[in-house]
Design an enzyme around this catalytic site. Structure first.
Site, PDB file in Angstrom:
ATOM      1  CE  LYS A  70      -3.753  -2.588   2.005  1.00 50.41           C
ATOM      2  NZ  LYS A  70      -4.451  -3.082   3.201  1.00 50.41           N
TER       3      LYS A  70
ATOM      4  CD  GLN B 148      -3.473  -4.703   6.358  1.00 50.18           C
ATOM      5  OE1 GLN B 148      -3.338  -3.729   5.637  1.00 50.18           O
ATOM      6  NE2 GLN B 148      -4.117  -5.784   5.975  1.00 50.18           N
TER       7      GLN B 148
ATOM      8  CG  ASP C 294      -9.886  -0.663   4.464  1.00 56.55           C
ATOM      9  OD1 ASP C 294      -9.559  -0.944   3.288  1.00 56.55           O
ATOM     10  OD2 ASP C 294      -9.188  -0.907   5.458  1.00 56.55           O
TER      11      ASP C 294
END
Ligand code: NAD
Length: 283
Positions: free
Chosen positions: A52, A96, A119
């Protein structure tokens, strides 16, 4: 023989579009920024976070990485998220998953303000997706929709079967297929006659997390097969949820692992960060 849906090629096309828009935004004095938080030492998570960061760099975005120790407390993590929520140079925040067990994942996800929830895991964003009026789409399902669009694969009226009902992949995937007028069935660990249900699918999406779970006898000849799974075998190799060697001769289209859905997830994350930056700056 199935046509391979190449996630590397399609994600590169998406990233190119994002990079062009990022360059234009920078001329207006706005550099989209993504904060990525990782807690602990999970090796797979470390790889995802590194990828990322790399994507941000490639596309000219700012990335802010916070690698916190395994024993980070809930309050410490909430404090950091609060700080990032209020930092105007950070447009997207991502924590994460999975988090270490002593941290309440739901509480942490809900503490990221919806405007920076790139997200699309916050309940407010999930609700908007249900209704079909959303700012962000969850990265993996949206990446899959992009692949289907790129290959001109018709969804309307098609039998779509999703194996897996997680909040991250299975459920939102089924919703996005429904928005495109697919006839959607969601299967899970309690589904009876899984093989028969899967064999109905024109489009079969496997998000189970078990290596080689989908075998040729579960696939209708000519079906489109999307493999979301990322499983590490004992020999260290990555492997999907679909038994590629068996299924590839039966399907019309298939995604490989690696090089399929994975790169699309990151490309969508970049797209979401760009969207967040534009919205936060009224552009
Ligand atoms: P999860 O463990 O949260 O969900 C797995 C789902 O599979 C569950 O809903 C469960 O009901 C279902 N399932 C389990 N056993 C089953 C069985 N025998 N029959 C039918 N259904 C069964 O996993 P997840 O987060 O949705 O991830 C699924 C896989 O996708 C994992 O391998 C994960 O690593 C991978 N993944 C990949 C990406 C990507 O970018 N490619 C992104 C997210 C997840």
């Amino acid at each position: 023989m199935a046509k391979l849906i190449d996630g590397k090629v399609i994600s590169a096309a998406v990233k190119n579009e994002v990079a062009t828009e990022v360059a234009a935004l920078k001329e207006k004095g706005v550099t989209p920024g993504l904060a990525v938080i990782i807690v602990g030492e999970d090796p797979a998570s470390k790889v995802y976070v590194a990828n990322k960061e790399k994507a941000c760099e490639q596309l000219g975005m700012a990335s802010f990485k916070y690698a916190l120790p395994e024993n980070t407390t809930e309050n410490e993590l909430l404090e950091l998220i609060n700080k990032l929520n209020n930092d105007s140079s950070v447009n997207g925040i991502l924590c994460q998953l999975p988090l270490p067990r002593h941290l309440n994942e739901e509480l942490i996800i809900n503490s990221i303000i919806p405007e920076k929830d790139v997200d699309a895991f916050h309940p407010q964003n999930v609700g908007k997706i249900m209704i079909g009026n959303y700012d962000f789409l969850p990265c993996t399902p949206a990446g899959i929709m992009e692949m289907l669009k790129y290959e001109n694969i018709e969804i309307e009226g098609k039998e779509c079967v999703v194996i897996g009902r997680s909040n991250i992949v299975g459920k939102p995937m089924s919703m996005l297929l429904l928005h495109k007028n697919g006839t959607v069935t969601v299967c899970h660990s309690r589904t009876k006659n899984l093989k028969d249900v899967c064999r109905r699918a024109d489009i079969l999406v496997a998000a189970v997390g078990r290596a080689n779970f989908v075998t040729a006898d579960m696939v209708k000849p000519g079906a489109v097969v999307i493999d979301v799974g990322i499983n590490r075998l004992e020999n260290g190799k990555l492997c999907g949820d679909v038994n590629f060697a068996e299924v590839e001769p039966v399907a019309s289209y298939i995604t490989p692992v690696p090089g399929g859905v994975g790169p699309m997830t990151i490309a969508t994350l970049m797209k979401n960060t760009l969207t967040a930056a534009k919205k936060q700056n009224n552009i």
